[in-house]
Design a protein around this motif. Sequence first.
Motif, PDB file in Angstrom:
ATOM      1  N   LEU A 141       0.816  -1.220   0.000  1.00  0.00           N
ATOM      2  CA  LEU A 141       0.000   0.000   0.000  1.00  0.00           C
ATOM      3  C   LEU A 141       0.847   1.266   0.000  1.00  0.00           C
ATOM      4  N   SER A 142       2.092   1.169  -0.425  1.00  0.00           N
ATOM      5  CA  SER A 142       3.009   2.318  -0.361  1.00  0.00           C
ATOM      6  C   SER A 142       2.510   3.509  -1.180  1.00  0.00           C
ATOM      7  N   HIS A 143       1.728   3.258  -2.207  1.00  0.00           N
ATOM      8  CA  HIS A 143       1.205   4.350  -3.032  1.00  0.00           C
ATOM      9  C   HIS A 143       0.268   5.274  -2.257  1.00  0.00           C
ATOM     10  N   LEU A 144      -0.183   4.826  -1.084  1.00  0.00           N
ATOM     11  CA  LEU A 144      -1.103   5.634  -0.278  1.00  0.00           C
ATOM     12  C   LEU A 144      -0.376   6.603   0.643  1.00  0.00           C
ATOM     13  N   GLY A 145       0.947   6.513   0.708  1.00  0.00           N
ATOM     14  CA  GLY A 145       1.699   7.370   1.626  1.00  0.00           C
ATOM     15  C   GLY A 145       1.689   6.781   3.023  1.00  0.00           C
ATOM     16  N   GLU A 146       1.740   7.629   4.011  1.00  0.00           N
ATOM     17  CA  GLU A 146       1.765   7.154   5.393  1.00  0.00           C
ATOM     18  C   GLU A 146       0.424   6.512   5.754  1.00  0.00           C
ATOM     19  N   LEU A 147       0.497   5.332   6.309  1.00  0.00           N
ATOM     20  CA  LEU A 147      -0.707   4.582   6.654  1.00  0.00           C
ATOM     21  C   LEU A 147      -0.999   4.689   8.140  1.00  0.00           C
ATOM     22  N   LYS A 148      -2.264   4.793   8.463  1.00  0.00           N
ATOM     23  CA  LYS A 148      -2.689   4.820   9.862  1.00  0.00           C
ATOM     24  C   LYS A 148      -2.667   3.406  10.428  1.00  0.00           C
ATOM     25  N   GLN A 149      -2.502   3.314  11.738  1.00  0.00           N
ATOM     26  CA  GLN A 149      -2.614   2.014  12.380  1.00  0.00           C
ATOM     27  C   GLN A 149      -4.067   1.693  12.700  1.00  0.00           C
ATOM     28  N   ASP A 150      -4.854   2.699  13.004  1.00  0.00           N
ATOM     29  CA  ASP A 150      -6.267   2.461  13.293  1.00  0.00           C
ATOM     30  C   ASP A 150      -7.019   2.223  11.990  1.00  0.00           C
ATOM     31  N   PRO A 151      -8.060   1.405  12.047  1.00  0.00           N
ATOM     32  CA  PRO A 151      -8.813   1.110  10.826  1.00  0.00           C
ATOM     33  C   PRO A 151      -9.484   2.356  10.259  1.00  0.00           C
ATOM     34  N   SER A 152      -9.631   2.361   8.958  1.00  0.00           N
ATOM     35  CA  SER A 152     -10.308   3.454   8.262  1.00  0.00           C
ATOM     36  C   SER A 152     -11.752   3.065   7.989  1.00  0.00           C
ATOM     37  N   ALA A 153     -12.599   4.070   7.909  1.00  0.00           N
ATOM     38  CA  ALA A 153     -13.996   3.828   7.529  1.00  0.00           C
ATOM     39  C   ALA A 153     -14.021   3.274   6.113  1.00  0.00           C
ATOM     40  N   ARG A 154     -14.895   2.332   5.881  1.00  0.00           N
ATOM     41  CA  ARG A 154     -15.021   1.715   4.560  1.00  0.00           C
ATOM     42  C   ARG A 154     -15.958   2.552   3.703  1.00  0.00           C
ATOM     43  N   THR A 155     -15.367   3.517   3.035  1.00  0.00           N
ATOM     44  CA  THR A 155     -16.115   4.423   2.166  1.00  0.00           C
ATOM     45  C   THR A 155     -15.821   4.053   0.706  1.00  0.00           C
ATOM     46  N   PRO A 156     -16.599   4.589  -0.226  1.00  0.00           N
ATOM     47  CA  PRO A 156     -16.279   4.347  -1.640  1.00  0.00           C
ATOM     48  C   PRO A 156     -14.841   4.760  -1.987  1.00  0.00           C
ATOM     49  N   GLU A 157     -14.366   5.854  -1.404  1.00  0.00           N
ATOM     50  CA  GLU A 157     -12.988   6.306  -1.665  1.00  0.00           C
ATOM     51  C   GLU A 157     -11.970   5.298  -1.140  1.00  0.00           C
ATOM     52  N   TYR A 158     -12.246   4.725   0.019  1.00  0.00           N
ATOM     53  CA  TYR A 158     -11.365   3.696   0.588  1.00  0.00           C
ATOM     54  C   TYR A 158     -11.173   2.564  -0.416  1.00  0.00           C
ATOM     55  N   TYR A 159     -12.267   2.063  -0.949  1.00  0.00           N
ATOM     56  CA  TYR A 159     -12.191   0.941  -1.882  1.00  0.00           C
ATOM     57  C   TYR A 159     -11.550   1.326  -3.217  1.00  0.00           C
ATOM     58  N   LYS A 160     -11.703   2.588  -3.633  1.00  0.00           N
ATOM     59  CA  LYS A 160     -11.095   3.037  -4.885  1.00  0.00           C
ATOM     60  C   LYS A 160      -9.571   3.067  -4.803  1.00  0.00           C
ATOM     61  N   THR A 161      -9.042   3.375  -3.629  1.00  0.00           N
ATOM     62  CA  THR A 161      -7.598   3.572  -3.504  1.00  0.00           C
ATOM     63  C   THR A 161      -6.842   2.322  -3.082  1.00  0.00           C
ATOM     64  N   ARG A 162      -7.525   1.309  -2.601  1.00  0.00           N
ATOM     65  CA  ARG A 162      -6.850   0.112  -2.095  1.00  0.00           C
ATOM     66  C   ARG A 162      -6.977  -1.057  -3.056  1.00  0.00           C
ATOM     67  N   PRO A 163      -5.856  -1.690  -3.375  1.00  0.00           N
ATOM     68  CA  PRO A 163      -5.881  -2.868  -4.233  1.00  0.00           C
ATOM     69  C   PRO A 163      -6.130  -4.159  -3.454  1.00  0.00           C
ATOM     70  N   CYS A 164      -6.552  -4.060  -2.217  1.00  0.00           N
ATOM     71  CA  CYS A 164      -6.661  -5.222  -1.324  1.00  0.00           C
ATOM     72  C   CYS A 164      -7.632  -6.288  -1.845  1.00  0.00           C
ATOM     73  N   ALA A 165      -8.658  -5.884  -2.573  1.00  0.00           N
ATOM     74  CA  ALA A 165      -9.585  -6.885  -3.112  1.00  0.00           C
ATOM     75  C   ALA A 165      -8.833  -7.854  -4.022  1.00  0.00           C
ATOM     76  N   ARG A 166      -7.863  -7.347  -4.780  1.00  0.00           N
ATOM     77  CA  ARG A 166      -7.035  -8.224  -5.620  1.00  0.00           C
ATOM     78  C   ARG A 166      -6.209  -9.177  -4.764  1.00  0.00           C
ATOM     79  N   TYR A 167      -5.703  -8.696  -3.641  1.00  0.00           N
ATOM     80  CA  TYR A 167      -4.864  -9.532  -2.783  1.00  0.00           C
ATOM     81  C   TYR A 167      -5.663 -10.671  -2.155  1.00  0.00           C
ATOM     82  N   VAL A 168      -6.884 -10.390  -1.727  1.00  0.00           N
ATOM     83  CA  VAL A 168      -7.686 -11.469  -1.141  1.00  0.00           C
ATOM     84  C   VAL A 168      -8.106 -12.466  -2.213  1.00  0.00           C
TER      85      VAL A 168
END
Length: 149
Positions: free
Chosen positions: A106-133
């Motif tokens: 997730l390095s393309h996102l810059g500094e990452l928080k340790q606390d979970p983020s709200a699952r918003t449409p923007e969250y899903y647009k920026t994270r490639p995690c669906a591909r990883y799962v």
Amino acid sequence: MNHAEKARDLFLSGCSCSQAVFGAFAEELGLEQETALRLASSFGGGMGGMRETCGAVTGMLMVAGLKWGYSETGNLDKKTAHYARVRSLIEQFKAEHTTIVCRDLLSHLGELKQDPSARTPEYYKTRPCARYVETAARLLDELDAKTSE
């Protein structure tokens, strides 16, 4: 629906990467969905938000342990065979995504928080995690097909 699709759907419904992969296999592993999600809940965000090992990978390895792991602590042959399976799964994941480290994936996102983020449409647009799962679940299915031959 195959395991990769199920894992993706679980992730897109709010599960962490680890929960999504482990949860996709829960029923066939003899676990209630709630139990599977609770077991995998510590590994999201690269292990509790530490951004270490990707949750999709930890979920994949938990499934591998239940499907092919060993319980006879003195059986070196079974332990050796299982470690080889684990290394193979990890190497295949790395071959597709270069690393198993969450912060690097997730390095393309810059500094990452340790606390979970709200699952918003923007969250899903920026994270490639669906591909990883999807990858993790598919690799497990491919291994299962090989071991069933």
